[in-house]
Design a protein around this motif. Structure first.
Motif, short mmCIF file in Angstrom:
data_model
loop_
_atom_site.label_atom_id
_atom_site.label_comp_id
_atom_site.label_asym_id
_atom_site.label_seq_id
_atom_site.Cartn_x
_atom_site.Cartn_y
_atom_site.Cartn_z
N HIS A 23 0.85 -1.19 0.00
CA HIS A 23 0.00 0.00 0.00
C HIS A 23 0.89 1.25 0.00
CE1 HIS A 23 -3.51 2.46 0.92
NE2 HIS A 23 -2.75 3.09 1.79
N TYR A 24 0.70 2.10 -1.02
CA TYR A 24 1.39 3.38 -1.11
C TYR A 24 0.41 4.49 -0.75
CZ TYR A 24 5.85 2.07 -3.26
OH TYR A 24 7.11 1.58 -3.49
N HIS A 25 0.81 5.36 0.16
CA HIS A 25 0.00 6.50 0.58
C HIS A 25 0.82 7.76 0.33
CE1 HIS A 25 -1.54 9.48 3.46
NE2 HIS A 25 -2.70 8.86 3.33
N PHE A 26 0.34 8.62 -0.56
CA PHE A 26 1.02 9.87 -0.92
C PHE A 26 0.30 11.04 -0.27
CE2 PHE A 26 2.17 6.96 -4.21
CZ PHE A 26 3.39 7.36 -4.72
N ARG A 27 1.02 11.90 0.41
CA ARG A 27 0.47 13.16 0.91
C ARG A 27 1.27 14.27 0.26
NH1 ARG A 27 -3.08 14.84 4.22
NH2 ARG A 27 -3.27 12.88 5.35
N PHE A 28 0.55 15.08 -0.54
CA PHE A 28 1.19 16.17 -1.27
C PHE A 28 1.23 17.44 -0.43
CE2 PHE A 28 -0.66 13.21 -4.33
CZ PHE A 28 0.44 12.96 -5.14
N GLY A 29 1.99 18.41 -0.87
CA GLY A 29 2.14 19.68 -0.16
C GLY A 29 0.84 20.42 0.04
N ASP A 30 -0.13 20.23 -0.84
CA ASP A 30 -1.43 20.89 -0.69
C ASP A 30 -2.38 20.07 0.20
OD1 ASP A 30 -2.09 18.74 -2.31
OD2 ASP A 30 -2.73 19.96 -4.02
N ASN A 31 -1.83 19.08 0.89
CA ASN A 31 -2.56 18.17 1.79
C ASN A 31 -3.50 17.22 1.07
OD1 ASN A 31 -1.38 18.57 4.31
ND2 ASN A 31 -2.58 20.45 4.62
N SER A 32 -3.47 17.17 -0.24
CA SER A 32 -4.27 16.15 -0.93
C SER A 32 -3.56 14.81 -0.77
CB SER A 32 -4.47 16.50 -2.40
OG SER A 32 -3.23 16.54 -3.07
N VAL A 33 -4.34 13.74 -0.89
CA VAL A 33 -3.85 12.39 -0.65
C VAL A 33 -4.21 11.51 -1.83
CG1 VAL A 33 -4.18 10.34 0.81
CG2 VAL A 33 -3.98 12.61 1.86
N TRP A 34 -3.32 10.62 -2.18
CA TRP A 34 -3.61 9.58 -3.15
C TRP A 34 -3.05 8.28 -2.62
CZ3 TRP A 34 -0.16 7.05 -6.88
CH2 TRP A 34 -0.85 6.17 -7.73
N GLU A 35 -3.82 7.20 -2.78
CA GLU A 35 -3.40 5.90 -2.30
C GLU A 35 -3.47 4.88 -3.43
OE1 GLU A 35 -4.90 4.79 1.63
OE2 GLU A 35 -5.79 6.79 1.74
N CYS A 36 -2.54 3.95 -3.40
CA CYS A 36 -2.47 2.92 -4.44
C CYS A 36 -2.08 1.59 -3.80
CB CYS A 36 -1.43 3.32 -5.49
SG CYS A 36 -1.29 2.15 -6.86
N ASP A 37 -2.86 0.56 -4.09
CA ASP A 37 -2.56 -0.79 -3.62
C ASP A 37 -2.08 -1.63 -4.80
OD1 ASP A 37 -3.30 -0.60 -0.86
OD2 ASP A 37 -5.39 -0.56 -1.50
N VAL A 38 -1.05 -2.42 -4.56
CA VAL A 38 -0.53 -3.33 -5.57
C VAL A 38 -0.50 -4.72 -4.95
CG1 VAL A 38 1.41 -3.91 -7.07
CG2 VAL A 38 0.90 -1.51 -6.58
N SER A 39 -1.14 -5.67 -5.61
CA SER A 39 -1.08 -7.06 -5.17
C SER A 39 0.13 -7.71 -5.83
CB SER A 39 -2.35 -7.82 -5.56
OG SER A 39 -2.17 -9.20 -5.30
#
Length: 165
Positions: A7-23
């Protein structure tokens, strides 16, 4: 989260978030829709060494796997600061880094599980993914994985390449 997921969790400088799961057990599934971007078609700049046939495979599996990461990051600068947290099996790694470095780590994991027959060979390394690894760590893991493979070949009565050619 399954043991096979990263599980990758990205938090950008503008506080937006994106998450990506890879099996790490299954290939990405090609989206069933016919409205995928043209750049995902297999014939669109198909790799010269790609064994897939455009008659059998309408889309490049790696390109399809990159759709969401490309959508999320296409309007961001590669050097944009990001905090990335990567969770897998029994490990969590958090780093403040550039978007480029974080995405490089993620894309290195997506490739082997995308369904691409060329990047598939990297599955053993990807199964034991080391997020945000240094070049030395990656080199060590690549050589170690190759040599382990040669040892296993030899144990099965096959010719081993100890010269690493």
């Amino acid at each position: 989260m399954a043991d096979s997921d990263v599980h990758y969790h990205f938090r950008f400088g503008d506080n937006s978030v994106w998450e990506c799961d890879v099996s790490t057990l299954t290939d990405y599934q090609a989206l069933g829709a016919d409205n995928l971007p043209d750049w995902t078609r297999l014939e669109f700049h198909q790799c010269s060494h790609c064994p897939l046939s455009p008659q059998e495979h309408r889309y490049c599996p790696y390109a399809v796997a990159l759709l969401e990461p490309a959508r999320v990051t296409s309007m961001r600068l590669s050097h944009e600061p990001v905090t990335v947290t990567v969770t897998s099996r029994s490990r969590t790694i958090t780093a403040d880094t550039s978007l480029q470095r974080a995405m490089g780590s993620l894309l290195g994991l997506i490739g082997p599980f995308s369904g691409c027959p060329i990047t598939r060979i990297l599955r053993p390394m990807a199964r034991f993914h080391l997020p945000l690894s240094s070049p030395d760590e990656t080199l060590f893991r690549a050589f170690g994985t190759y040599l382990l493979g040669q040892y296993l070949r030899q144990r099965q009565g096959l010719e081993a390449d100890w010269q690493m050619t």
